[in-house]
Design a protein around this motif. Sequence first.
Motif, mmCIF file in Angstrom:
data_model
loop_
_atom_site.group_PDB
_atom_site.id
_atom_site.type_symbol
_atom_site.label_atom_id
_atom_site.label_comp_id
_atom_site.label_asym_id
_atom_site.label_seq_id
_atom_site.Cartn_x
_atom_site.Cartn_y
_atom_site.Cartn_z
ATOM 1 N N ASN A 257 0.791 -1.228 0.000
ATOM 2 C CA ASN A 257 0.000 0.000 0.000
ATOM 3 C C ASN A 257 0.825 1.281 0.000
ATOM 4 O O ASN A 257 0.299 2.356 -0.240
ATOM 5 C CB ASN A 257 -0.942 0.026 1.211
ATOM 6 N N ASP A 258 2.108 1.183 0.290
ATOM 7 C CA ASP A 258 2.954 2.371 0.400
ATOM 8 C C ASP A 258 3.950 2.411 -0.761
ATOM 9 O O ASP A 258 4.958 1.708 -0.754
ATOM 10 C CB ASP A 258 3.687 2.353 1.735
ATOM 11 N N VAL A 259 3.650 3.239 -1.750
ATOM 12 C CA VAL A 259 4.491 3.335 -2.940
ATOM 13 C C VAL A 259 5.886 3.845 -2.581
ATOM 14 O O VAL A 259 6.893 3.332 -3.070
ATOM 15 C CB VAL A 259 3.840 4.243 -4.010
ATOM 16 N N ALA A 260 5.965 4.834 -1.709
ATOM 17 C CA ALA A 260 7.263 5.397 -1.329
ATOM 18 C C ALA A 260 8.140 4.353 -0.637
ATOM 19 O O ALA A 260 9.345 4.277 -0.902
ATOM 20 C CB ALA A 260 7.071 6.606 -0.431
ATOM 21 N N ALA A 261 7.557 3.538 0.227
ATOM 22 C CA ALA A 261 8.327 2.490 0.899
ATOM 23 C C ALA A 261 8.839 1.469 -0.113
ATOM 24 O O ALA A 261 9.985 1.002 -0.014
ATOM 25 C CB ALA A 261 7.469 1.801 1.959
ATOM 26 N N PHE A 262 8.014 1.125 -1.098
ATOM 27 C CA PHE A 262 8.430 0.211 -2.161
ATOM 28 C C PHE A 262 9.618 0.804 -2.914
ATOM 29 O O PHE A 262 10.621 0.124 -3.164
ATOM 30 C CB PHE A 262 7.257 -0.050 -3.115
ATOM 31 N N CYS A 263 9.530 2.073 -3.252
ATOM 32 C CA CYS A 263 10.607 2.747 -3.975
ATOM 33 C C CYS A 263 11.882 2.808 -3.138
ATOM 34 O O CYS A 263 12.981 2.553 -3.646
ATOM 35 C CB CYS A 263 10.191 4.159 -4.363
ATOM 36 N N ASP A 264 11.727 3.144 -1.870
ATOM 37 C CA ASP A 264 12.891 3.224 -0.987
ATOM 38 C C ASP A 264 13.592 1.873 -0.880
ATOM 39 O O ASP A 264 14.823 1.817 -0.837
ATOM 40 C CB ASP A 264 12.491 3.716 0.398
ATOM 41 N N ASP A 265 12.825 0.794 -0.831
ATOM 42 C CA ASP A 265 13.424 -0.537 -0.787
ATOM 43 C C ASP A 265 14.208 -0.833 -2.061
ATOM 44 O O ASP A 265 15.258 -1.476 -2.011
ATOM 45 C CB ASP A 265 12.357 -1.617 -0.600
ATOM 46 N N LEU A 266 13.703 -0.375 -3.206
ATOM 47 C CA LEU A 266 14.398 -0.628 -4.465
ATOM 48 C C LEU A 266 15.740 0.087 -4.547
ATOM 49 O O LEU A 266 16.686 -0.439 -5.130
ATOM 50 C CB LEU A 266 13.538 -0.181 -5.655
ATOM 51 N N ILE A 267 15.819 1.260 -3.966
ATOM 52 C CA ILE A 267 17.041 2.062 -4.104
ATOM 53 C C ILE A 267 17.806 2.226 -2.799
ATOM 54 O O ILE A 267 18.684 3.081 -2.704
ATOM 55 C CB ILE A 267 16.723 3.449 -4.711
ATOM 56 N N LYS A 268 17.526 1.383 -1.812
ATOM 57 C CA LYS A 268 18.120 1.578 -0.489
ATOM 58 C C LYS A 268 19.649 1.536 -0.504
ATOM 59 O O LYS A 268 20.290 2.197 0.299
ATOM 60 C CB LYS A 268 17.565 0.569 0.512
ATOM 61 N N ASP A 269 20.254 0.791 -1.406
ATOM 62 C CA ASP A 269 21.711 0.710 -1.457
ATOM 63 C C ASP A 269 22.296 1.551 -2.585
ATOM 64 O O ASP A 269 23.486 1.460 -2.876
ATOM 65 C CB ASP A 269 22.143 -0.752 -1.620
ATOM 66 N N SER A 270 21.469 2.360 -3.234
ATOM 67 C CA SER A 270 21.912 3.174 -4.359
ATOM 68 C C SER A 270 22.257 4.587 -3.898
ATOM 69 O O SER A 270 21.674 5.104 -2.954
ATOM 70 C CB SER A 270 20.807 3.280 -5.411
ATOM 71 N N ARG A 271 23.173 5.187 -4.626
ATOM 72 C CA ARG A 271 23.497 6.584 -4.368
ATOM 73 C C ARG A 271 22.496 7.453 -5.104
ATOM 74 O O ARG A 271 22.005 7.108 -6.161
ATOM 75 C CB ARG A 271 24.903 6.892 -4.858
ATOM 76 N N THR A 272 22.211 8.607 -4.520
ATOM 77 C CA THR A 272 21.342 9.579 -5.168
ATOM 78 C C THR A 272 22.187 10.784 -5.576
ATOM 79 O O THR A 272 23.316 10.947 -5.115
ATOM 80 C CB THR A 272 20.212 10.044 -4.234
ATOM 81 N N TYR A 273 21.618 11.626 -6.446
ATOM 82 C CA TYR A 273 22.336 12.833 -6.823
ATOM 83 C C TYR A 273 22.547 13.744 -5.627
ATOM 84 O O TYR A 273 23.539 14.476 -5.566
ATOM 85 C CB TYR A 273 21.612 13.550 -7.958
ATOM 86 N N SER A 274 21.659 13.674 -4.664
ATOM 87 C CA SER A 274 21.836 14.438 -3.431
ATOM 88 C C SER A 274 23.077 13.949 -2.679
ATOM 89 O O SER A 274 23.848 14.758 -2.150
ATOM 90 C CB SER A 274 20.596 14.313 -2.553
ATOM 91 N N ASP A 275 23.274 12.637 -2.630
ATOM 92 C CA ASP A 275 24.470 12.076 -1.987
ATOM 93 C C ASP A 275 25.741 12.557 -2.691
ATOM 94 O O ASP A 275 26.721 12.934 -2.045
ATOM 95 C CB ASP A 275 24.443 10.548 -2.022
ATOM 96 N N VAL A 276 25.715 12.533 -4.014
ATOM 97 C CA VAL A 276 26.871 12.966 -4.793
ATOM 98 C C VAL A 276 27.179 14.432 -4.503
ATOM 99 O O VAL A 276 28.335 14.815 -4.292
ATOM 100 C CB VAL A 276 26.634 12.738 -6.303
ATOM 101 N N TYR A 277 26.137 15.260 -4.463
ATOM 102 C CA TYR A 277 26.328 16.682 -4.176
ATOM 103 C C TYR A 277 26.882 16.885 -2.771
ATOM 104 O O TYR A 277 27.820 17.665 -2.580
ATOM 105 C CB TYR A 277 25.003 17.434 -4.344
ATOM 106 N N GLN A 278 26.311 16.197 -1.787
ATOM 107 C CA GLN A 278 26.784 16.341 -0.409
ATOM 108 C C GLN A 278 28.248 15.942 -0.292
ATOM 109 O O GLN A 278 29.017 16.583 0.423
ATOM 110 C CB GLN A 278 25.926 15.501 0.549
ATOM 111 N N GLU A 279 28.632 14.871 -0.994
ATOM 112 C CA GLU A 279 30.026 14.445 -0.966
ATOM 113 C C GLU A 279 30.930 15.484 -1.621
ATOM 114 O O GLU A 279 32.049 15.723 -1.161
ATOM 115 C CB GLU A 279 30.184 13.101 -1.666
ATOM 116 N N SER A 280 30.446 16.114 -2.682
ATOM 117 C CA SER A 280 31.285 17.085 -3.395
ATOM 118 C C SER A 280 31.525 18.351 -2.578
ATOM 119 O O SER A 280 32.564 18.985 -2.726
ATOM 120 C CB SER A 280 30.659 17.444 -4.746
ATOM 121 N N ILE A 281 30.593 18.709 -1.712
ATOM 122 C CA ILE A 281 30.775 19.939 -0.911
ATOM 123 C C ILE A 281 31.307 19.655 0.480
ATOM 124 O O ILE A 281 31.577 20.590 1.233
ATOM 125 C CB ILE A 281 29.479 20.752 -0.816
#
Length: 108
Positions: free
Chosen positions: A75-99
């Motif tokens: 029933n929770d689309v966001a939780a399903f999505c989070d499970d799919l990408i839980k070990d993936s980097r996001t562009y936000s992660d890349v930006y945080q690492e760069s600064i």
Amino acid sequence: MGIHDIIEGKKQWRAHMARFKALPSDYQIVYKEIQRYFFKVGPVGLADGSLLSGIVDFFEEGVAAGKGVLELIGNDVAAFCDDLIKDSRTYSDVYQESISGKPGTAEQ
């Protein structure tokens, strides 16, 4: 990226969207929500197209098995999505690492 790559990418996207449009309407609604969520969160692997096409594959299997979309993802689309990408980097992660000032992370 050359013109050939752009044309080929466009062909692949159109084929992907044709598969999406062949899904039942409830699957289409959930797919659009998943797509919207991923575009906001920005997993780095989204650009290669395998994540979204894998979801369409999964949905096509669910349709073939006669299951409803919520039976597949819950029933929770966001939780399903989070499970799919839980070990993936996001562009936000890349930006945080760069600064962050860590040596060697700005080039990635």
